[in-house]
Scaffold this motif. Sequence first.
Motif, PDB file in Angstrom:
ATOM      1  N   SER A 145       0.837  -1.204   0.000  1.00 28.24           N
ATOM      2  CA  SER A 145       0.000   0.000   0.000  1.00 28.24           C
ATOM      3  C   SER A 145       0.868   1.250   0.000  1.00 28.24           C
ATOM      4  CB  SER A 145      -0.914  -0.010   1.227  1.00 28.24           C
ATOM      5  OG  SER A 145      -1.590   1.219   1.366  1.00 28.24           O
ATOM      6  N   SER A 146       1.915   1.238   0.836  1.00 29.08           N
ATOM      7  CA  SER A 146       2.837   2.371   0.875  1.00 29.08           C
ATOM      8  C   SER A 146       3.533   2.555  -0.467  1.00 29.08           C
ATOM      9  CB  SER A 146       3.867   2.150   1.983  1.00 29.08           C
ATOM     10  OG  SER A 146       4.808   3.201   2.014  1.00 29.08           O
ATOM     11  N   ALA A 147       3.878   1.434  -1.114  1.00 29.19           N
ATOM     12  CA  ALA A 147       4.548   1.508  -2.412  1.00 29.19           C
ATOM     13  C   ALA A 147       3.660   2.187  -3.457  1.00 29.19           C
ATOM     14  CB  ALA A 147       4.942   0.106  -2.876  1.00 29.19           C
ATOM     15  N   PHE A 148       2.377   1.833  -3.473  1.00 31.04           N
ATOM     16  CA  PHE A 148       1.464   2.422  -4.452  1.00 31.04           C
ATOM     17  C   PHE A 148       1.213   3.907  -4.187  1.00 31.04           C
ATOM     18  CE2 PHE A 148       0.217  -1.890  -5.793  1.00 31.04           C
ATOM     19  CZ  PHE A 148       0.132  -1.680  -7.156  1.00 31.04           C
ATOM     20  N   SER A 149       1.364   4.319  -2.939  1.00 35.73           N
ATOM     21  CA  SER A 149       1.140   5.730  -2.628  1.00 35.73           C
ATOM     22  C   SER A 149       2.168   6.641  -3.299  1.00 35.73           C
ATOM     23  CB  SER A 149       1.174   5.948  -1.110  1.00 35.73           C
ATOM     24  OG  SER A 149       2.480   5.757  -0.594  1.00 35.73           O
ATOM     25  N   TYR A 150       3.314   6.067  -3.720  1.00 34.73           N
ATOM     26  CA  TYR A 150       4.321   6.856  -4.424  1.00 34.73           C
ATOM     27  C   TYR A 150       3.989   7.019  -5.904  1.00 34.73           C
ATOM     28  CZ  TYR A 150       7.537   6.436  -0.465  1.00 34.73           C
ATOM     29  OH  TYR A 150       8.132   6.521   0.769  1.00 34.73           O
ATOM     30  N   GLY A 159      -2.603   5.830  -7.812  1.00 30.26           N
ATOM     31  CA  GLY A 159      -1.791   5.160  -6.789  1.00 30.26           C
ATOM     32  C   GLY A 159      -2.433   5.249  -5.422  1.00 30.26           C
ATOM     33  N   ASP A 160      -2.936   6.437  -5.063  1.00 24.01           N
ATOM     34  CA  ASP A 160      -3.605   6.604  -3.768  1.00 24.01           C
ATOM     35  C   ASP A 160      -4.865   5.753  -3.681  1.00 24.01           C
ATOM     36  OD1 ASP A 160      -1.803   8.256  -2.539  1.00 24.01           O
ATOM     37  OD2 ASP A 160      -2.803  10.113  -3.134  1.00 24.01           O
ATOM     38  N   ALA A 161      -5.585   5.651  -4.787  1.00 22.31           N
ATOM     39  CA  ALA A 161      -6.814   4.850  -4.792  1.00 22.31           C
ATOM     40  C   ALA A 161      -6.502   3.370  -4.550  1.00 22.31           C
ATOM     41  CB  ALA A 161      -7.538   5.018  -6.126  1.00 22.31           C
ATOM     42  N   ILE A 162      -5.470   2.872  -5.237  1.00 16.75           N
ATOM     43  CA  ILE A 162      -5.075   1.471  -5.046  1.00 16.75           C
ATOM     44  C   ILE A 162      -4.562   1.262  -3.625  1.00 16.75           C
ATOM     45  CG2 ILE A 162      -3.471  -0.340  -5.776  1.00 16.75           C
ATOM     46  CD1 ILE A 162      -3.560   0.860  -8.582  1.00 16.75           C
ATOM     47  N   THR A 202      -5.392   2.896  -0.905  1.00 15.86           N
ATOM     48  CA  THR A 202      -6.528   2.889   0.026  1.00 15.86           C
ATOM     49  C   THR A 202      -7.269   1.560  -0.028  1.00 15.86           C
ATOM     50  OG1 THR A 202      -6.798   5.288  -0.225  1.00 15.86           O
ATOM     51  CG2 THR A 202      -8.669   4.046   0.652  1.00 15.86           C
ATOM     52  N   PHE A 203      -7.455   1.029  -1.233  1.00 16.79           N
ATOM     53  CA  PHE A 203      -8.147  -0.252  -1.387  1.00 16.79           C
ATOM     54  C   PHE A 203      -7.383  -1.374  -0.680  1.00 16.79           C
ATOM     55  CE2 PHE A 203      -8.690  -4.252  -3.727  1.00 16.79           C
ATOM     56  CZ  PHE A 203     -10.060  -4.433  -3.567  1.00 16.79           C
ATOM     57  N   ILE A 204      -6.061  -1.386  -0.826  1.00 18.78           N
ATOM     58  CA  ILE A 204      -5.243  -2.420  -0.187  1.00 18.78           C
ATOM     59  C   ILE A 204      -5.342  -2.320   1.332  1.00 18.78           C
ATOM     60  CG2 ILE A 204      -2.877  -3.231   0.172  1.00 18.78           C
ATOM     61  CD1 ILE A 204      -2.284  -2.422  -2.721  1.00 18.78           C
ATOM     62  N   ILE A 205      -5.337  -1.087   1.859  1.00 21.19           N
ATOM     63  CA  ILE A 205      -5.474  -0.905   3.305  1.00 21.19           C
ATOM     64  C   ILE A 205      -6.811  -1.437   3.796  1.00 21.19           C
ATOM     65  CG2 ILE A 205      -5.809   0.857   5.087  1.00 21.19           C
ATOM     66  CD1 ILE A 205      -2.914   0.342   4.515  1.00 21.19           C
ATOM     67  N   ILE A 206      -7.877  -1.216   3.018  1.00 21.07           N
ATOM     68  CA  ILE A 206      -9.200  -1.735   3.393  1.00 21.07           C
ATOM     69  C   ILE A 206      -9.177  -3.262   3.459  1.00 21.07           C
ATOM     70  CG2 ILE A 206     -11.587  -1.989   2.611  1.00 21.07           C
ATOM     71  CD1 ILE A 206     -11.363   0.861   1.470  1.00 21.07           C
ATOM     72  N   VAL A 207      -8.571  -3.883   2.442  1.00 13.81           N
ATOM     73  CA  VAL A 207      -8.454  -5.349   2.436  1.00 13.81           C
ATOM     74  C   VAL A 207      -7.655  -5.818   3.642  1.00 13.81           C
ATOM     75  CG1 VAL A 207      -7.482  -7.326   1.193  1.00 13.81           C
ATOM     76  CG2 VAL A 207      -8.658  -5.513  -0.077  1.00 13.81           C
TER      77      VAL A 207
END
Length: 249
Positions: free
Chosen positions: A108-113, A121-124, A126-131
């Motif tokens: 999730s942190s990686a996608f935030s970059y 990236g932020d959307a993905i 956030t989705f990973i954090i929800i999972v």
Amino acid sequence: MTLGQRIQKGRKEAGLSQEELAEQLGVSRQAVSRWENDNGYPEMEKIIRLSQIYRMSLDYLVGNGQEKAEDISEKGWYVSNELAESFLAHQKSKFMKIGICFLLVCVSSAFSYMNMYHNIGDAISTFIIIVDIILIISMILSDNPYKKIWREPLVFDAEVLKRLRVTFAENKKKYRIMILGGSFVFLIGFLFLPDFYWAVPEDSQDIWYALGDAVQGIGGCFAIYTWGIWRAYRRLTMNEEYWRRKKKK
């Protein structure tokens, strides 16, 4: 004495009604009644659970041994071969989930970059954090039938304990290498890669940081999973040493 008679005798010695025993086993009262009257037989999983509730060996419960339930109770919680295997499988599954949770946080942190395409990236992320949160909640809510293994002295058949110790001895070096290897990969992603961001073109530095987070997650997940297996085997095979040290304190 038949299996049904032993089930009934154990239930009465444990001070349980048929309804109470049925609730602990997740079956109907009628099922318990059929077992006690030898009109049916519980599945192996239920027999194992009965031996735990009655604090007696499986051999004694099914009529192959002469050791009494009260003798087992005085020594500790009886761990059969089936229970040991079930406990190890549970621990592997548990620590695999914990490792995946850690990996998901890092991914999730990686996608935030990576926000070059309309903040996707932020959307993905956030989705990973929800999972990840859902997975953590499911772990918290799941039942743990092996709490006593961590809290009480354990009693094994000699052959069961010998097999566990041989298996652990054969795999101990491999587990140690896997834990150290996973930790090394984690530290590469956590310390080494971020320190060399200057060696990467500026327009690629976000990808470089994302790579570092992903490497952290993979290494950490691997180390956590293997450590969980190591920990479970040590609890089973070093039970006597653990309780000997605890009594000295």
